[in-house]
Design an enzyme around this catalytic site. Structure first.
Site, mmCIF file in Angstrom:
data_model
loop_
_atom_site.group_PDB
_atom_site.id
_atom_site.type_symbol
_atom_site.label_atom_id
_atom_site.label_comp_id
_atom_site.label_asym_id
_atom_site.label_seq_id
_atom_site.Cartn_x
_atom_site.Cartn_y
_atom_site.Cartn_z
ATOM 1 N N THR A 26 90.267 77.907 39.599
ATOM 2 C CA THR A 26 90.782 79.061 40.344
ATOM 3 C C THR A 26 90.048 80.302 39.846
ATOM 4 O O THR A 26 89.496 80.309 38.744
ATOM 5 C CB THR A 26 92.284 79.254 40.109
ATOM 6 O OG1 THR A 26 92.470 79.482 38.712
ATOM 7 C CG2 THR A 26 93.085 78.049 40.526
ATOM 8 N N GLU B 68 95.102 74.869 44.160
ATOM 9 C CA GLU B 68 96.045 73.885 43.623
ATOM 10 C C GLU B 68 96.595 72.943 44.686
ATOM 11 O O GLU B 68 97.235 71.962 44.364
ATOM 12 C CB GLU B 68 97.239 74.609 42.954
ATOM 13 C CG GLU B 68 96.888 75.360 41.674
ATOM 14 C CD GLU B 68 96.400 76.786 41.914
ATOM 15 O OE1 GLU B 68 95.964 77.084 43.048
ATOM 16 O OE2 GLU B 68 96.458 77.601 40.979
ATOM 17 N N LYS C 240 107.103 97.663 45.489
ATOM 18 C CA LYS C 240 108.559 97.813 45.384
ATOM 19 C C LYS C 240 108.912 99.285 45.436
ATOM 20 O O LYS C 240 108.773 100.003 44.455
ATOM 21 C CB LYS C 240 109.065 97.165 44.092
ATOM 22 C CG LYS C 240 108.910 95.659 44.171
ATOM 23 C CD LYS C 240 109.118 94.966 42.856
ATOM 24 C CE LYS C 240 108.603 93.548 42.970
ATOM 25 N NZ LYS C 240 107.609 93.165 41.990
ATOM 26 N N TRP D 33 111.359 95.807 49.213
ATOM 27 C CA TRP D 33 110.073 95.133 49.047
ATOM 28 C C TRP D 33 109.207 95.423 50.260
ATOM 29 O O TRP D 33 109.599 95.138 51.391
ATOM 30 C CB TRP D 33 110.272 93.622 48.930
ATOM 31 C CG TRP D 33 110.672 93.192 47.566
ATOM 32 C CD1 TRP D 33 111.187 93.976 46.585
ATOM 33 C CD2 TRP D 33 110.580 91.876 47.031
ATOM 34 N NE1 TRP D 33 111.425 93.223 45.466
ATOM 35 C CE2 TRP D 33 111.067 91.934 45.710
ATOM 36 C CE3 TRP D 33 110.153 90.650 47.536
ATOM 37 C CZ2 TRP D 33 111.128 90.821 44.891
ATOM 38 C CZ3 TRP D 33 110.207 89.540 46.730
ATOM 39 C CH2 TRP D 33 110.685 89.627 45.411
HETATM 40 P P1 AMP Z 1 92.729 80.297 46.327
HETATM 41 O O1 AMP Z 1 93.354 79.423 45.317
HETATM 42 O O2 AMP Z 1 91.595 81.104 45.809
HETATM 43 O O3 AMP Z 1 92.332 79.498 47.525
HETATM 44 O O4 AMP Z 1 93.843 81.352 46.801
HETATM 45 C C1 AMP Z 1 95.110 80.954 47.253
HETATM 46 C C2 AMP Z 1 95.897 82.150 47.730
HETATM 47 O O5 AMP Z 1 95.295 82.717 48.884
HETATM 48 C C3 AMP Z 1 97.300 81.822 48.192
HETATM 49 O O6 AMP Z 1 98.207 81.721 47.118
HETATM 50 C C4 AMP Z 1 97.625 82.979 49.108
HETATM 51 O O7 AMP Z 1 98.070 84.110 48.390
HETATM 52 C C5 AMP Z 1 96.298 83.298 49.713
HETATM 53 N N1 AMP Z 1 96.218 82.723 51.067
HETATM 54 C C6 AMP Z 1 95.617 81.608 51.442
HETATM 55 N N2 AMP Z 1 95.734 81.424 52.773
HETATM 56 C C7 AMP Z 1 96.451 82.464 53.241
HETATM 57 C C8 AMP Z 1 96.910 82.870 54.529
HETATM 58 N N3 AMP Z 1 96.639 82.183 55.616
HETATM 59 N N4 AMP Z 1 97.645 83.998 54.622
HETATM 60 C C9 AMP Z 1 97.928 84.736 53.526
HETATM 61 N N5 AMP Z 1 97.503 84.423 52.296
HETATM 62 C C10 AMP Z 1 96.774 83.302 52.149
#
Ligand code: AMP
Length: 547
Positions: free
Chosen positions: A185, A330, A441, A446
């Protein structure tokens, strides 16, 4: 009593072997890093993957070894996606946009023995190699004619590694829970965390990727993953495509509007997948050039929230349906997809839009729930919001070699806590409100930074927007909005703020607008909110966790 059915173990190489037999002449088309378009078929890809497996064996690679790739979306990377797990080793894809220290950290943490790289990244590796003591060789993914002069010790030419090897390989059998892939990540602070996929998780995820409701095309139709193979397996497209017999189109190192349009058009691509920033850039190109995409049916959007402006522009101006999806490193990564069911698709426009902009419904085998701060499950009534938690056979159960991190993200029942705040409506549609760390916040309310951004993006002068929290004595935090204007268009902060009135609750209207020439991005192409807070607020930036 057990039944009497065969107990074959799921394996990644079986996906490609299947395509080589049943979709043998379906093409894989790549824009090569060297320049020309490369084409071959699943049959040829499988043969070369067999040759590559022999090459890996010659380099002494064994079951369980970690082998890194630093490469764009292309056919050689595709071969590595199969040969490495095929021999029982782990394909560790590295995101070249990570900071140099992060790349050093993850190569050493994974204890990678080999690194396969595209030509593009040779200078980067030359700089880092002194800090990568466990690396035994660097294989440059090109042919002899394009091998660069390099200071790298033990540089090997990819085509030399395959050359002359038999095109059949005795693939070993092993437990389907064997590690197959590794992806870290990409937080902007703290060390990256490794997610270790298995053959079982990857194959199950790949099967679900081929469903119509996961935005899949049909056999022989073309799909172009813009989402990179160096992060979260290009959303699983390279694994799903052989099952469905999709023609695969890889964009190589060129993600600009002109290059993407050319491939999408020439190869008659029907589905393409990527993050919103890529689609904004391609939309810009289409608007300026007047070019069209007559074959494209579905624009799959994920990684961060799709704004209403983006969705409407693609649907109305380009005539292409957008399909939102949600996932994380993940979660392999795809867990939720949004192809509207007929009932929601036939709703009046505004209601339809609410569904359209939601992230969609969970895939079969992925369980979703939302919980409050104490971990108590909240109702799925479309109103209650809470932290989104997930479970399922392609959801990580801990981080690789990192016990302390793992404890904080998984609860006693094994649910993974995503750090996203969401609601789930009675039809099962997931609506992501924000990342917990990005939520604002204000006076006990929120405020979703995503909602503010979506509303701001509807202003015709706004090209990009990001809302962040500014510490405030009276309210705790107040939203402020950072904006990049379209080239050649003017708008004042007051005009933009006025355009939000009516669209947002009073307390969600930002106090000020800051104009940006450029936003800071994370390695996965999202606006880096923590860096933005530091840039805009300096010492006043609230002490939120990494983004
Ligand atoms: P990553 O592990 O780098 O792929 O990032 C994952 C994070 O990207 C998620 O926990 C979300 O916060 C964000 N994310 C992924 N897809 C979306 C989506 N369609 N809309 C909003 N946030 C998203």
């Amino acid at each position: 009593m057990f039944g009497f059915m065969m107990d074959d173990q799921l394996s990644i190489i079986a996906l490609l072997r299947f395509a080589a037999r049943h979709h043998a002449s379906t093409e894989i088309v790549s824009r090569s890093v060297e320049g020309p378009i490369h084409r071959y078929t699943y049959r040829e890809a499988y043969k070369r993957t067999n040759q590559l497996a022999h090459g890996l064996a010659k380099l002494g690679m064994r079951h369980g070894d970690r082998i890194a790739t630093l490469a764009w979306n292309g056919y050689r990377h595709f071969e590595l996606y199969y040969a490495i797990p095929g021999i029982g080793a782990v394909c560790h894809t590295i995101n070249p946009r990570l900071f140099a220290e992060q790349i050093i950290y993850i190569v050493n943490h994974a204890e990678d023995r080999l690194l396969f790289t595209d030509l593009t990244f040779v200078p980067l590796i030359e700089k880092l190699i002194g800090n990568l003591p466990k690396l035994e060789a660097v294989i440059i993914m090109t042919d002899r004619a394009h091998m660069p002069a390099t200071t790298l010790p033990n540089a090997v030419c990819y085509e030399d590694l395959l050359d002359g090897n038999p095109d059949t390989y005795e693939w070993p059998s092993f437990d389907e829970r064997t590690a197959s892939g590794l992806c870290y990540t990409s937080g902007t602070t703290g060390n990256p965390k490794g997610v270790m996929y298995t053959h079982r998780s990857t194959v199950l995820h790949a099967i679900s990727t081929c469903q119509r409701d996961s935005s899949a095309p049909g056999a022989g139709e073309a799909i172009l993953p813009v989402v990179p193979m160096f992060h979260v397996n290009a959303w699983g497209v390279p694994f799903g495509a052989p099952i469905g017999g999709f023609k695969l189109v890889f964009p190589g190192a060129r993600y600009d509007g002109e290059a993407l349009h050319e491939l999408l058009y020439d190869e008659k691509v029907v589905v393409t997948a990527g993050v919103p920033t890529v689609w904004m850039a391609l939309l810009d190109y289409l608007r300026k050039s007047g070019k069209t995409l007559p074959d494209l049916r579905i624009l799959a959007v994920g990684g961060s929230a799709m704004s209403r402006a983006l969705c409407e522009a693609w649907e109305k101006e380009v005539g292409v349906q957008t399909a939102h999806g949600w996932g994380m490193t993940e979660t392999s990564p795809a867990a939720v997809n949004n192809m509207l069911a007929p009932k929601e698709a036939s709703l009046p426009y505004e209601e339809r839009m609410t569904y359209k902009l939601s992230q969609g419904r969970g895939r079969f085998l992925v369980d979703l729930k939302i919980v409050d701060a104490e971990g108590k499950e909240m109702p799925q009534d479309g109103v209650a919001t809470g932290e989104l938690c997930v479970r399922g056979p392609w959801i990580a159960s801990s981080y690789y070699k990192d016990e302390s991190m793992s404890k904080s993200s998984w609860d006693a029942q094994g649910w993974f806590h995503t750090g996203d705040v969401a609601s789930i409506d009675p039809e099962g549609y997931l609506h992501i409100m924000d990342r917990i760390k990005d939520i604002i916040k204000s006076g006990g309310e929120w405020v979703s930074s995503i909602d503010i951004e979506n509303a701001a993006m509807l202003h015709p002068a706004v090209a990009e927007a990001a809302a962040i929290a500014k510490p405030d004595k009276k309210w705790g935090e107040r939203p402020i909005l950072a904006v990049r204007l379209r080239t050649g268009v003017q708008a004042s902060g007051t005009e933009i703020i006025d355009s939000l009135r009516g669209a947002l609750a009073k307390w969600a209207i930002p106090d000020e607008v800051i104009f940006m020439d450029e936003f800071p991005y994370t390695a996965t192409g999202k606006v880096a909110k923590r860096l933005l807070r530091e840039k805009v607020l300096g010492a006043a930036a609230p002490d939120k966790v990494a983004s």
